[in-house]
Write a protein that holds these residues in place. Sequence first.
Motif, PDB file in Angstrom:
ATOM      1  N   PRO A  41       4.511  63.774  39.029  1.00  0.00           N
ATOM      2  CA  PRO A  41       5.244  64.715  38.290  1.00  0.00           C
ATOM      3  C   PRO A  41       6.486  65.095  38.953  1.00  0.00           C
ATOM      4  CG  PRO A  41       3.560  66.092  39.534  1.00  0.00           C
ATOM      5  CD  PRO A  41       3.501  64.673  39.792  1.00  0.00           C
ATOM      6  N   PRO A  42       7.809  65.628  38.163  1.00  0.00           N
ATOM      7  CA  PRO A  42       8.717  66.105  38.968  1.00  0.00           C
ATOM      8  C   PRO A  42       8.515  67.258  39.467  1.00  0.00           C
ATOM      9  CG  PRO A  42       8.939  66.362  36.391  1.00  0.00           C
ATOM     10  CD  PRO A  42       7.610  65.682  36.867  1.00  0.00           C
ATOM     11  N   VAL A  43       9.304  67.691  40.696  1.00  0.00           N
ATOM     12  CA  VAL A  43       9.411  68.840  41.190  1.00  0.00           C
ATOM     13  C   VAL A  43       9.802  70.033  40.433  1.00  0.00           C
ATOM     14  CG1 VAL A  43      10.102  70.212  43.251  1.00  0.00           C
ATOM     15  CG2 VAL A  43       9.700  67.689  43.628  1.00  0.00           C
ATOM     16  N   PRO A  44       8.930  71.047  40.078  1.00  0.00           N
ATOM     17  CA  PRO A  44       9.403  72.204  39.114  1.00  0.00           C
ATOM     18  C   PRO A  44      10.415  72.986  39.852  1.00  0.00           C
ATOM     19  CG  PRO A  44       7.200  72.608  39.974  1.00  0.00           C
ATOM     20  CD  PRO A  44       7.704  71.554  40.660  1.00  0.00           C
ATOM     21  N   ASP A  45      11.249  73.546  38.954  1.00  0.00           N
ATOM     22  CA  ASP A  45      12.344  74.550  39.300  1.00  0.00           C
ATOM     23  C   ASP A  45      11.852  75.884  39.125  1.00  0.00           C
ATOM     24  OD1 ASP A  45      14.502  76.252  39.594  1.00  0.00           O
ATOM     25  OD2 ASP A  45      15.803  75.224  38.090  1.00  0.00           O
ATOM     26  N   PRO A  46      11.680  76.578  40.157  1.00  0.00           N
ATOM     27  CA  PRO A  46      11.060  77.778  39.831  1.00  0.00           C
ATOM     28  C   PRO A  46      12.038  78.686  39.086  1.00  0.00           C
ATOM     29  CG  PRO A  46      10.941  77.488  42.276  1.00  0.00           C
ATOM     30  CD  PRO A  46      11.896  76.094  41.662  1.00  0.00           C
ATOM     31  N   GLU A  47      13.133  78.630  38.749  1.00  0.00           N
ATOM     32  CA  GLU A  47      14.074  79.365  37.991  1.00  0.00           C
ATOM     33  C   GLU A  47      13.824  79.047  36.653  1.00  0.00           C
ATOM     34  OE1 GLU A  47      16.063  81.849  38.841  1.00  0.00           O
ATOM     35  OE2 GLU A  47      15.312  81.672  41.033  1.00  0.00           O
ATOM     36  N   ASN A  48      13.536  77.645  36.259  1.00  0.00           N
ATOM     37  CA  ASN A  48      13.241  77.219  34.901  1.00  0.00           C
ATOM     38  C   ASN A  48      11.768  76.580  34.733  1.00  0.00           C
ATOM     39  OD1 ASN A  48      16.011  77.566  33.884  1.00  0.00           O
ATOM     40  ND2 ASN A  48      16.286  75.776  35.555  1.00  0.00           N
ATOM     41  N   ALA A  70      -7.190  72.240  36.276  1.00  0.00           N
ATOM     42  CA  ALA A  70      -6.057  72.946  36.638  1.00  0.00           C
ATOM     43  C   ALA A  70      -5.679  72.640  38.290  1.00  0.00           C
ATOM     44  CB  ALA A  70      -6.326  74.326  36.836  1.00  0.00           C
ATOM     45  N   HIS A  71      -6.541  72.573  39.062  1.00  0.00           N
ATOM     46  CA  HIS A  71      -6.318  72.228  40.567  1.00  0.00           C
ATOM     47  C   HIS A  71      -5.732  70.898  40.566  1.00  0.00           C
ATOM     48  CE1 HIS A  71      -7.536  70.591  44.324  1.00  0.00           C
ATOM     49  NE2 HIS A  71      -8.105  71.764  44.999  1.00  0.00           N
ATOM     50  N   GLU A  72      -6.159  69.940  39.733  1.00  0.00           N
ATOM     51  CA  GLU A  72      -5.373  68.761  39.793  1.00  0.00           C
ATOM     52  C   GLU A  72      -3.867  68.690  39.497  1.00  0.00           C
ATOM     53  OE1 GLU A  72      -6.997  65.445  40.778  1.00  0.00           O
ATOM     54  OE2 GLU A  72      -7.954  66.834  41.898  1.00  0.00           O
ATOM     55  N   MET A  73      -3.592  69.497  38.597  1.00  0.00           N
ATOM     56  CA  MET A  73      -2.205  69.643  37.805  1.00  0.00           C
ATOM     57  C   MET A  73      -1.465  70.152  39.197  1.00  0.00           C
ATOM     58  SD  MET A  73      -2.216  68.644  34.583  1.00  0.00           S
ATOM     59  CE  MET A  73      -3.164  67.350  35.001  1.00  0.00           C
ATOM     60  N   TRP A  74      -2.035  71.171  39.569  1.00  0.00           N
ATOM     61  CA  TRP A  74      -1.067  72.089  40.536  1.00  0.00           C
ATOM     62  C   TRP A  74      -1.113  71.333  41.914  1.00  0.00           C
ATOM     63  CZ3 TRP A  74      -4.175  77.002  39.115  1.00  0.00           C
ATOM     64  CH2 TRP A  74      -3.609  77.181  37.871  1.00  0.00           C
ATOM     65  N   GLU A  75      -1.985  70.535  42.291  1.00  0.00           N
ATOM     66  CA  GLU A  75      -2.153  69.751  43.464  1.00  0.00           C
ATOM     67  C   GLU A  75      -0.940  68.538  43.328  1.00  0.00           C
ATOM     68  OE1 GLU A  75      -4.837  67.658  46.748  1.00  0.00           O
ATOM     69  OE2 GLU A  75      -5.864  68.218  45.068  1.00  0.00           O
ATOM     70  N   ALA A  76      -0.923  68.069  42.128  1.00  0.00           N
ATOM     71  CA  ALA A  76       0.143  66.948  42.148  1.00  0.00           C
ATOM     72  C   ALA A  76       1.497  67.679  42.420  1.00  0.00           C
ATOM     73  CB  ALA A  76      -0.175  66.420  40.488  1.00  0.00           C
ATOM     74  N   LEU A  77       1.822  68.834  41.586  1.00  0.00           N
ATOM     75  CA  LEU A  77       2.982  69.436  42.024  1.00  0.00           C
ATOM     76  C   LEU A  77       3.215  69.826  43.366  1.00  0.00           C
ATOM     77  CD1 LEU A  77       3.132  71.823  38.736  1.00  0.00           C
ATOM     78  CD2 LEU A  77       4.507  69.975  39.179  1.00  0.00           C
ATOM     79  N   TRP A  78       2.090  70.197  44.086  1.00  0.00           N
ATOM     80  CA  TRP A  78       2.229  70.562  45.434  1.00  0.00           C
ATOM     81  C   TRP A  78       2.857  69.424  46.006  1.00  0.00           C
ATOM     82  CZ3 TRP A  78      -1.794  69.383  49.431  1.00  0.00           C
ATOM     83  CH2 TRP A  78      -1.628  70.120  50.442  1.00  0.00           C
ATOM     84  N   GLN A  79       2.181  68.250  45.926  1.00  0.00           N
ATOM     85  CA  GLN A  79       2.409  66.995  46.754  1.00  0.00           C
ATOM     86  C   GLN A  79       3.809  66.572  46.391  1.00  0.00           C
ATOM     87  OE1 GLN A  79      -0.857  64.253  45.849  1.00  0.00           O
ATOM     88  NE2 GLN A  79      -2.045  65.370  47.024  1.00  0.00           N
ATOM     89  N   ALA A  80       4.101  66.573  45.091  1.00  0.00           N
ATOM     90  CA  ALA A  80       5.589  66.395  44.763  1.00  0.00           C
ATOM     91  C   ALA A  80       6.654  67.242  45.371  1.00  0.00           C
ATOM     92  CB  ALA A  80       5.639  66.352  43.299  1.00  0.00           C
ATOM     93  N   CYS A  81       6.255  68.488  45.629  1.00  0.00           N
ATOM     94  CA  CYS A  81       7.402  69.286  46.604  1.00  0.00           C
ATOM     95  C   CYS A  81       7.318  69.074  47.860  1.00  0.00           C
ATOM     96  CB  CYS A  81       7.151  70.647  46.012  1.00  0.00           C
ATOM     97  SG  CYS A  81       5.911  71.651  46.525  1.00  0.00           S
ATOM     98  N   CYS A  86       8.394  77.597  49.799  1.00  0.00           N
ATOM     99  CA  CYS A  86       7.844  78.865  48.944  1.00  0.00           C
ATOM    100  C   CYS A  86       7.465  78.160  47.760  1.00  0.00           C
ATOM    101  CB  CYS A  86       9.158  79.519  48.467  1.00  0.00           C
ATOM    102  SG  CYS A  86       8.726  81.025  47.621  1.00  0.00           S
ATOM    103  N   LEU A  87       7.802  77.339  47.212  1.00  0.00           N
ATOM    104  CA  LEU A  87       7.001  76.660  45.999  1.00  0.00           C
ATOM    105  C   LEU A  87       5.798  75.991  46.361  1.00  0.00           C
ATOM    106  CD1 LEU A  87       7.019  75.958  42.964  1.00  0.00           C
ATOM    107  CD2 LEU A  87       8.291  73.879  43.332  1.00  0.00           C
ATOM    108  N   ALA A  88       5.592  75.246  47.479  1.00  0.00           N
ATOM    109  CA  ALA A  88       4.523  74.559  47.796  1.00  0.00           C
ATOM    110  C   ALA A  88       3.263  75.582  48.236  1.00  0.00           C
ATOM    111  CB  ALA A  88       4.686  73.718  48.959  1.00  0.00           C
ATOM    112  N   LYS A 135       8.342  88.382  40.297  1.00  0.00           N
ATOM    113  CA  LYS A 135       7.625  87.304  39.602  1.00  0.00           C
ATOM    114  C   LYS A 135       8.108  86.105  40.114  1.00  0.00           C
ATOM    115  CE  LYS A 135       6.527  89.252  35.273  1.00  0.00           C
ATOM    116  NZ  LYS A 135       6.372  88.966  33.977  1.00  0.00           N
ATOM    117  N   TYR A 136       7.028  84.986  40.546  1.00  0.00           N
ATOM    118  CA  TYR A 136       7.471  83.846  40.913  1.00  0.00           C
ATOM    119  C   TYR A 136       6.832  82.821  40.025  1.00  0.00           C
ATOM    120  CZ  TYR A 136       8.792  79.894  43.999  1.00  0.00           C
ATOM    121  OH  TYR A 136       9.041  78.931  44.564  1.00  0.00           O
ATOM    122  N   MET A 137       7.622  81.767  39.315  1.00  0.00           N
ATOM    123  CA  MET A 137       7.018  81.079  38.298  1.00  0.00           C
ATOM    124  C   MET A 137       6.327  81.717  37.163  1.00  0.00           C
ATOM    125  SD  MET A 137       7.747  77.580  39.589  1.00  0.00           S
ATOM    126  CE  MET A 137       6.465  76.537  38.809  1.00  0.00           C
ATOM    127  N   GLY A 138       6.951  82.578  36.715  1.00  0.00           N
ATOM    128  CA  GLY A 138       6.553  83.495  35.557  1.00  0.00           C
ATOM    129  C   GLY A 138       5.377  84.505  35.794  1.00  0.00           C
TER     130      GLY A 138
END
Length: 172
Positions: A41-48, A70-81, A86-88, A135-138
């Motif tokens: 996945p693309p790296v998320p923007d914490p502001e968006n 859920a773990h799999e979704m978030w792990e993919a983002l963790w690896q992408a960043c 901070c985001l990781a 708040k962070y990432m909503g």
Amino acid sequence: MTIPRYRPEEPFPPYAFIGGYSPHPLKHPQGHSYGQEEKPPPVPDPENWSTCSVYLRGIDLFNHGYYWEAHEMWEALWQACGKRGCLATFLRGLIKLAAAGVKVRQQRPRGVRSHGTQAARHFQAVQQMVGPGKKYMGLSLDELISFAQEIATEAERLHGDPALPVEIVFAT
């Protein structure tokens, strides 16, 4: 009580994966996601954050009892960043919360306590980076820290049934 959804157009899998009780979603031919191509996945923007479908899908999955998914979704983002920053660190906290949910379902309180404690530490580290009361990432870091600490403290009292296809083990 109806739990709100961020991505209602995406259906939930027929079961939440629990090792030893259901086919592995990706590796077993009868797995609910077998043969699906996994793209980074693309790296998320914490502001968006509200534009990141993978992040929001992870929240939906977690809130509805699909902790491994859920773990799999978030792990993919963790690896992408790049697994740093901070985001990781924030994503790592969410990953640990999801792992705690799996451990509740597996009836392993020591794992629940360990993952809850680690999640709280990750969220505390994020809070040190962004400031108290933010708040962070909503999501409220204060609430996440409290939630993770409660999971760790109440690990012995949290119960799950690994034989159920899906089970919400945390009040979110």
